[in-house]
Write a protein that holds these residues in place. Structure first.
Motif, PDB file in Angstrom:
ATOM      1  N   GLU A 545    -103.344   0.200 -26.360  1.00 31.80           N
ATOM      2  CA  GLU A 545    -104.153  -1.120 -26.431  1.00 31.80           C
ATOM      3  C   GLU A 545    -103.401  -2.255 -26.718  1.00 31.80           C
ATOM      4  N   LYS A 580    -108.798  -1.089 -17.585  1.00 33.29           N
ATOM      5  CA  LYS A 580    -108.686  -0.826 -19.361  1.00 33.29           C
ATOM      6  C   LYS A 580    -109.905  -1.640 -20.018  1.00 33.29           C
ATOM      7  N   CYS A 584    -111.215  -0.699 -24.480  1.00 41.53           N
ATOM      8  CA  CYS A 584    -110.888  -1.494 -25.562  1.00 41.53           C
ATOM      9  C   CYS A 584    -111.700  -1.899 -26.616  1.00 41.53           C
ATOM     10  N   THR A 588    -109.760  -7.120 -27.880  1.00 41.77           N
ATOM     11  CA  THR A 588    -109.059  -6.824 -26.818  1.00 41.77           C
ATOM     12  C   THR A 588    -109.832  -7.317 -25.611  1.00 41.77           C
TER      13      THR A 588
END
Length: 979
Positions: A545, A580, A584, A588
């Protein structure tokens, strides 16, 4: 325990060394006769030696009786208790009998009581008989009396005055044996009352010309014990010069004891004892230059007086190099002699010989490092330590690495340390002991410079893959510091940090990735390379992360620099980042939303795709208010604002101001063993500095905690402003990650002040800082209580591994994750089993943004919480007051008012304390009288109190009487702190 622990308590903090020193310094038993041999003995030997002038047979009878008793009671626990109770009854009857006991019988029974106590059983009688033994003229009887007192008599005992009188008589007797026994007793009891009684007499005995050597030894060590316990009681002004002169004494045992004393005294008053330097050098020179046969009585395995040599070298480390050229030359000669002797073949293969020899060598090297003024000696010390790096003894390898870490910070020896880089790297790879591997990593960090930075960083990165979890965070910090400090090629720096995140992402703190973003932002020549490299790193299937955070920030700012390549076109960049997104954390995701709006400005062709993401229900109706607000605002901004307005609002981040690296600041706060060398390396490399110092970037995606948030609704008044951050410590986003709770800016009173506020109330805020607020609501009834603890997360970032624990209290577990802005509750069920003085401790541990946080607080559970108010008439009160008339049942304190003297406030505090307020009891209507009973499971403790305010003098007199002495004193202290 007791006299048996004398060697540990009075040896200047060196464990058993002084005991061994005294034994090794003792002359042959037969040479000066038995009395002379007794004088040469140390404190422990004198107390355990055969009686002088007593009967050996009688002493043997006592010892044999104890051993026989031990053999008999050793069969089973029941048999032991039965035999001991029988013996105690017999001894009690002997002491209470009409017939007076002779000295031998009294000694025998007191010795048995002492033996029973050492078996683990309580002894509540025999103390007066032991005190009576002190007046005996026989050594064995006096010895047992002192031994019993040292082990069993409490420093607050009523017998202390009688004991002091007996000690005073023995000190005035001029009998060296009796004087030593008295001095040992003073040191072992070590109470302040004894210190006040004898602190002025002991220096006089120490420097008296007619004092025997054994008495001087005991006096010096006794004075050292008293000084450590109560420094203000030892008046050394008029005795200083004569105490220092003891370094010239002919008896080595006296010198050894005097060095321990002077070393301790000079740390507080170095100027008063600076004349000891020349005398210490002279004595050290005589020892070092002597052969083992010259000091035969003080030689330990062919090493002359090793412990005295070590003590002298430590004493010299309290002062700078001697200014007198002759003294300095003599000292340098001594140090060279020690280094030369270390090269000689060992005179014995026994480990005792090598231990003594190496002890002197390492202390010599410590002194050379302390002076840091003799290049030749520093290089020789480094070469000598280098020989130990591959020694078969693990301890020697550890000590060599530790000493070389300090040598690496010297401009004179840094190059010599670098020659051992291959050996240190090999130790990092092959050592089995984790502590030695950590010292090897510290040494690599300390010896690093521009010439070997890439080699050392690559080795530390390779080691990081298999490093122990306990030291990974420290290794990460050191790699980040070295990569930044010695980077000439900024692309290498970017590669190193991204590799660091890939290998140990969980241990890369916020400071590290903030720092790389700051440097990339400030360096135009590395921005394109950073964007390309991070884009490639994000293509890995398993991506940490922290890598996503760095990638999101860099691509949002500089993604246009690589957009010309079809493989990294704007749609590809967006797709890669958005893949992604769902994996997260909230923080984030917030950062990635900011990246998306930046993409709309950089790449207008992605506008429709990104608006679709922002318009999705999962964003506009997100449960997290931060994500929801960003999605709504960014969608509106991209829809309403013109291209020019959008470009102005979302323009590239400006360079960050130049300030100290926060990574280095964090390493300083950690105070790791290898951090010190890095802090001093400016002495050897003035040109080395941070390539781009500055505070960390504050990405718009990371929400700072709100100082004004009151999650629990328990704070009545707004908090005081947080103190300004210290210069160079970085901004709030950095400082909140400090490992020490004390380093975090507090919003309310200190933990101790907050704890004291709960003495007279049950609800409120116990702790608050920028991250966390802990509130308390509690209720108590009789000996039971229930407490509700409320933990509020004041940030928008989730707390991970949240674990609050309380020792000795039944608690219910709470969730291990606390969302941003959320609050969790913990219920504690409390039962008071017996009276107590120390409150339970609350330990809270969690991870915030990847960085571990911990704090320990006193739980607001004090003995007064179990008060049951008791109403009583004036006659009953005074009758009970007179019943509690023993001195130990009363505690009284006269103190100055710390707050305005308001009668209503005082009344409220007394009621909150738990007692009932009794009207029309005290003749003075301005006084306050209270009564109550402390309820515990084991017993009930009645309590009466009287508070007398004097408004004119702004003073209070508080008197408490209870049926238990510790409770009286503790309640008095607690209540006095409320006014």
């Amino acid at each position: 325990m007791g006299l048996g622990g004398w060697g540990r308590d009075t040896a200047g903090g060196e464990g058993g060394r002084d005991q061994v020193t005294v034994q090794s310094d003792r002359g042959p038993m037969g040479s000066p006769g038995h009395q002379g041999a007794q004088r040469l003995m140390g404190p422990r030997e004198a107390l355990s030696s055969p009686p002088l002038g007593g009967s050996r047979e009688k002493s043997r009878d006592v010892a044999d009786g104890c051993v026989a008793g031990k053999e008999e009671v050793g069969k089973s626990k029941e048999a032991e208790i039965k035999r001991i109770n029988k013996e105690l009854a017999n001894i009690r009857s002997k002491f209470k009998g009409d017939k007076a006991l002779d000295g031998y019988s009294k000694k025998k029974y007191v010795c048995k009581l002492l033996f029973i106590f050492l078996l683990g059983h309580d002894i509540d009688f025999g103390h007066m008989e032991a005190v009576n033994l002190l007046s005996s003229n026989k050594y064995t009887e006096k010895q047992i009396g002192y031994l019993f007192i040292s082990v069993l008599v409490n420093s607050n005992s009523e017998l202390i005055r009688l004991i002091n009188n007996a000690i005073k008589n023995d000190l005035a007797s001029r009998n060296p044996t009796f004087m030593c026994l008295a001095l040992h007793c003073i040191a072992n009891v070590g109470s302040r009352e004894m210190g006040e009684a004898f602190a002025a007499d002991i220096p006089r005995i120490l420097v008296a010309g007619d004092s025997m050597d054994s008495v001087k030894q005991s006096a010096a060590l006794c004075l050292l014990r008293l000084y450590k316990a109560s420094p203000d009681l030892v008046p050394m002004g008029e005795w200083t010069a004569r105490v220092v002169h003891l370094l010239n004494d002919q008896h080595m045992g006296v010198v050894t004891a005097a060095v321990s004393l002077i070393t301790c005294l000079c740390k507080k008053n170095p100027d008063d004892f600076k004349t000891c330097v020349s005398l210490a050098v002279s004595r050290l020179s005589r020892i070092v230059s002597s052969a083992s046969t010259d000091l035969q009585d003080y030689t330990y395995y062919f090493v002359p007086a090793p412990w005295l040599s070590v003590k002298l070298l430590r004493l010299l480390q309290c002062y700078p190099p001697p200014e007198d050229a002759a003294v300095k030359g003599r000292l340098v000669e001594c140090l060279e002699t020690v280094l030369n002797k270390a090269q000689e073949p060992p005179k014995s293969k026994k480990v005792q010989h090598s231990n003594a020899k190496n002890a002197i060598l390492f202390e010599t090297i410590s002194l050379i490092i302390h002076y840091d003024s003799e290049p030749n000696l520093l290089v020789r010390a480094c070469n000598q330590l280098g020989q130990f790096l591959q020694h078969r003894e693990t301890n020697l390898r550890y000590l060599a690495l530790e000493s070389m870490c300090t040598l690496a910070s010297s401009e004179f020896s840094h190059e010599a340390v670098k020659t051992h880089i291959d050996t240190v790297i090999n130790a990092l790879k092959t050592e089995r002991d984790v502590s030695v591997r950590q010292r090897a990593a510290d040494l690599l960090y300390a010896m690093c410079d521009r010439s070997n930075a890439k080699q050392i960083v690559s080795e530390m990165l390779r080691y990081l893959e298999t490093a122990d979890y306990a030291i990974r965070e420290e290794i990460v910090l050191k790699v980040a510091i070295l990569a930044e400090k010695y980077a000439v090629d900024y692309s290498w720096y970017v590669d190193t940090i991204l590799n660091l995140i890939r290998i140990a992402g969980d241990y890369v703190s916020e400071e590290v990735w903030y720092r790389v973003l700051q440097i990339v932002t400030n360096r135009d020549d590395v921005q394109g390379y950073a964007a390309k490299t991070v884009f490639e790193a994000l293509q890995a299937p398993a991506c940490h992360e922290n890598m996503v955070k760095v990638g999101g920030y860099i691509l949002g700012e500089f993604g246009n620099l690589i957009a010309g390549d079809p493989r990294s076109s704007p749609p590809v960049q967006f797709s890669l980042l958005h893949s992604k997104f769902h994996l997260c954390s909230v923080a984030t995701r917030a950062l990635l939303l900011s990246t998306y709006i930046k993409f709309i400005n950089l790449f207008p062709e992605t506008k429709a795709t990104i608006q679709g993401v922002l318009r999705a229900g999962s964003q506009l109706r997100n449960a997290d208010v931060e994500l929801q607000q960003r999605a709504v605002e960014y969608l509106t901004l991209s829809s309403v604002a013109s291209t020019d307005v959008l470009a102005t609002v979302l323009e590239e981040m400006p360079p960050f101001p130049e300030r100290e690296s926060s990574i280095l600041a964090k390493l300083k706060r950690k105070k790791g063993p290898g951090a010190g060398s890095a802090l001093d390396d400016s002495r050897r490399d003035p040109s080395s500095h941070d390539i781009n110092g500055g505070v960390e970037p504050t990405p718009s995606t990371v929400s700072t905690p709100s100082p004004s948030a009151d999650l629990l609704g328990l704070r009545a008044a707004p908090p005081p402003a947080a103190p300004p951050a210290p210069s160079g410590a970085g901004n709030l986003l950095v400082d909140v990650f400090s490992d020490s709770p004390a380093a975090q800016p507090g919003l309310g009173p200190s933990p101790e002040e907050a704890f004291l506020r709960f003495v007279c109330r049950n609800n409120g805020v116990l702790f608050e800082n920028q991250l966390l607020q802990i509130g308390v609501k509690s209720e108590f009834r009789q000996n039971l209580g229930r407490m509700y603890l409320f933990y509020g997360n004041k940030t928008s970032v989730q707390f991970q591994n949240f674990s609050p624990t309380v020792l000795a209290v039944q608690t219910k577990r709470v969730a291990s994750q606390v969302d941003g802005g959320a609050q969790v509750q913990q219920v504690l069920n409390i039962e008071c089993l017996r009276d107590f003085l120390t409150p339970p401790l609350l330990s809270v541990r969690f991870r915030y943004g990847g960085a571990p946080q911990s704090l320990t607080l006193k739980l607001p559970v004090t003995i007064n919480k179990f008060f049951q108010p008791t109403e009583m008439a004036a006659q009953d009160f005074f009758q009970r007051w007179k019943q509690l008339s023993l001195p130990q049942q009363e505690a009284q304190k006269i103190f100055k008012a710390n707050h305005p003297m308001d009668a209503e406030v005082t009344k409220a505090k007394l009621l909150g304390f738990g007692s009932a307020l009794l009207d029309n009891v005290d003749p003075n209507p301005e006084n306050f009288v209270g009564a109550g009973i402390i309820q515990t499971k084991a017993l009930q403790v009645g309590c009466l109190l009287r508070l007398e305010p004097n408004a004119q003098a702004q003073m209070y007199r508080l008197t408490l009487r209870t049926s238990k002495e510790p409770v009286s004193r503790h309640l008095c202290e607690l209540l006095a702190q409320q006014f």
